[in-house]
Design an enzyme around this catalytic site. Sequence first.
Site, short mmCIF file in Angstrom:
data_model
loop_
_atom_site.label_atom_id
_atom_site.label_comp_id
_atom_site.label_asym_id
_atom_site.label_seq_id
_atom_site.Cartn_x
_atom_site.Cartn_y
_atom_site.Cartn_z
N LYS A 76 46.71 35.12 39.09
CA LYS A 76 47.75 34.31 39.74
C LYS A 76 47.36 33.93 41.17
O LYS A 76 46.92 34.77 41.96
CB LYS A 76 49.06 35.10 39.74
CG LYS A 76 50.27 34.33 40.23
CD LYS A 76 51.52 35.21 40.08
CE LYS A 76 52.79 34.54 40.52
NZ LYS A 76 53.95 35.46 40.39
N GLU B 245 55.51 36.97 32.07
CA GLU B 245 54.93 37.67 33.21
C GLU B 245 55.58 39.05 33.32
O GLU B 245 56.80 39.19 33.15
CB GLU B 245 55.23 36.87 34.49
CG GLU B 245 54.61 37.46 35.74
CD GLU B 245 55.03 36.71 37.01
OE1 GLU B 245 56.12 36.10 37.02
OE2 GLU B 245 54.25 36.74 37.98
N CYS C 197 54.30 31.75 36.61
CA CYS C 197 55.53 31.77 37.39
C CYS C 197 55.54 30.80 38.58
O CYS C 197 55.58 29.59 38.40
CB CYS C 197 55.80 33.21 37.84
SG CYS C 197 57.53 33.49 38.30
#
Length: 518
Positions: A172, A75, A205
């Site tokens: 995300k 990321e 993440c």
Amino acid sequence: MNQQWIIVYLLLVACTHLSHQKSTPDSSTYIAAVVEYPPIYSTNSSETLRINSDAYVELIKNASLHNTDIIVFPEDGLTTIQLPEREKMGEWTTIIPSASANYIPCSQNTIEVSKTLKKISCAARDNNIYVVINIAEKAPCYDVPCPRDKVFYYNSNVVFDRTGKIIARYRKTNLFKEYQFNVTTIPEVVSFDTDFGVKFGTFICFDILFHEPAIELTRNHQVTDFVYSTAWFSEVPFLTAVQTQMGWSFAENVNLLASGYNKPSFGNAGSGIYLGRRGIGKAIMPTATHKELLIFEVSKIKKETKYNNNNYHSMDSSTNQTKVIPFHHGTNQHILLKHDSFEAYQTFSLKGNAIETVCQNGFCCDFKVEIAKVDPNTKYRLVVFNGDRFYGDVKAGIRTCSIIQCLNDSVSSCGSVQESETIFSNIEITATFHNYKNNLIMPSTLNPDLLPLKNWTFLDHTHNDHIHVNMFSNMHTNNLVTFGIYSRNFNKNNANRISFCIVNYFIILLLTLLLSKL
Ligand SMILES: *[C@@H]1O[C@H](CO)[C@@H](O)[C@H](O)[C@H]1NC(C)=O
Ligand SMILES: *[C@@H]1O[C@H](CO)[C@@H](O)[C@H](O)[C@H]1NC(C)=O
Ligand SMILES: *[C@@H]1O[C@H](CO)[C@@H](O)[C@H](O)[C@H]1NC(C)=O
Ligand SMILES: *[C@@H]1O[C@H](CO)[C@@H](O)[C@H](O)[C@H]1NC(C)=O
Ligand SMILES: *[C@@H]1O[C@H](CO)[C@@H](O)[C@H](O)[C@H]1NC(C)=O
Ligand SMILES: *[C@@H]1O[C@H](CO)[C@@H](O)[C@H](O)[C@H]1NC(C)=O
């Protein structure tokens, strides 16, 4: 042999080495690579993107020399996490065509994508390899309600196939204080197929601690392999990077290819290739700036064997081949760590062997601990938590039972990360989780190198209305930092959202009724 033959022979050797041996749908394994990558930052966006994407191209070449089928980058690895405020995001971002556009940035010019996206697409194509990157996306907004600047910014993963074509894009869902970015109104659940017969899911993440899309993919879409980009901020004693990656892969019993952003002085490090209940393929948790390509041959998971079996049970997670980069205390090698606070925990101070039940808010854990040797420089506590906590500004339901290390008898000294000569000869933790359907229940272990402990067993048995978890180790274990069960209870924060929606719904209903009366 005369000289000519030697040259021909050498050329042949070179060619066999260079020719790409791709895995196929029939092969029982595929070759995966993940990159631990320390990005370079310059205030000049095009310089930053150029330097980091050049480094990516080199790593892609290296990986393909080892016959890698798929490589994953971290990321924010192209831009760094030092992104500017929203108003200045334009030059750091790119348009990303959706998978349905069947677009190859390397060879097509009809969509105005960034140089960076083109370069990575060409590297995938030139090296005949699947490439997964994370990059800041800009998406023009046409429908109302649009932001004032008519553009959305997303933190996105992009997957290129061996021809450089974009075959997946994921935005995300669970942002961690990234105020520049937007989220989609409905969380995206993204997976893609490969020519070696493996379907991958992808997420980013912080998503690893939530139901959408990660658990949705493992449980409702039966995806068995994952590509995961992260820039994780490690927190002791339960949520350091490799510990969490390993715990998630183990809990869901799926392969996880995790690539981590490396900047230990900010708290970011940790990458690995995890094999579900078969343990760790390779993992590293560097505490100094470090670049590394981790390559591992991953066994495919047969869906039948995974899903015919309702009870996930017995597995020994003896971590194989784990590569350890030692954690040096008090030198210039230093990783910044966040610390959980134990004020809200129920705790019990371990003075020696113990058989104890510790409960909080109706959730109980049974501990049985035998200690063969005591190191006076470290203390240990049994800790139990059942409630909500905040990760940044997000509230999350947690249940945990664990043994953790402390420096002295005060609870505030807990969560220390020291070498310890205290030897545990037997540890057993059991807990019953009611309301378990929406839970992620992970083993959580840690040593002073910030890597998982070896040689323990985690058994979970599903019954009608509860799940029974038993975690134990009867090897002599020293250097214990954390040993226990860490679980996310998704029912809790869902409940909050639902009640919020219901309240809104009733207010609207009431207003409608009132207005219709007028
Ligand atoms: C940033 O670097 C590029 C070259 O990579 C250069 O063309 C450009 O002028 C620089 N921008 C600024 C604001 O310095
Ligand atoms: C890539 O390969 C080159 C040549 O083998 C090597 O010198 C370099 O260290 C490799 N880089 C990485 C990050 O593995
Ligand atoms: C997108 O993000 C910006 C900046 O945080 C925010 O002002 C805007 O309301 C967001 N738009 C949507 C639709 O979420
Ligand atoms: C562990 O590594 C050894 C040597 O590489 C290998 O033979 C063995 O099969 C591995 N075990 C597991 C469980 O992967
Ligand atoms: C325990 O350790 C903490 C952290 O090092 C320290 O601040 C505190 O004074 C210690 N307390 C006692 C009672 O020794
Ligand atoms: C783990 O167990 C294996 C065999 O059960 C043993 O060979 C190995 O030394 C143990 N590792 C540790 C760190 O205790």
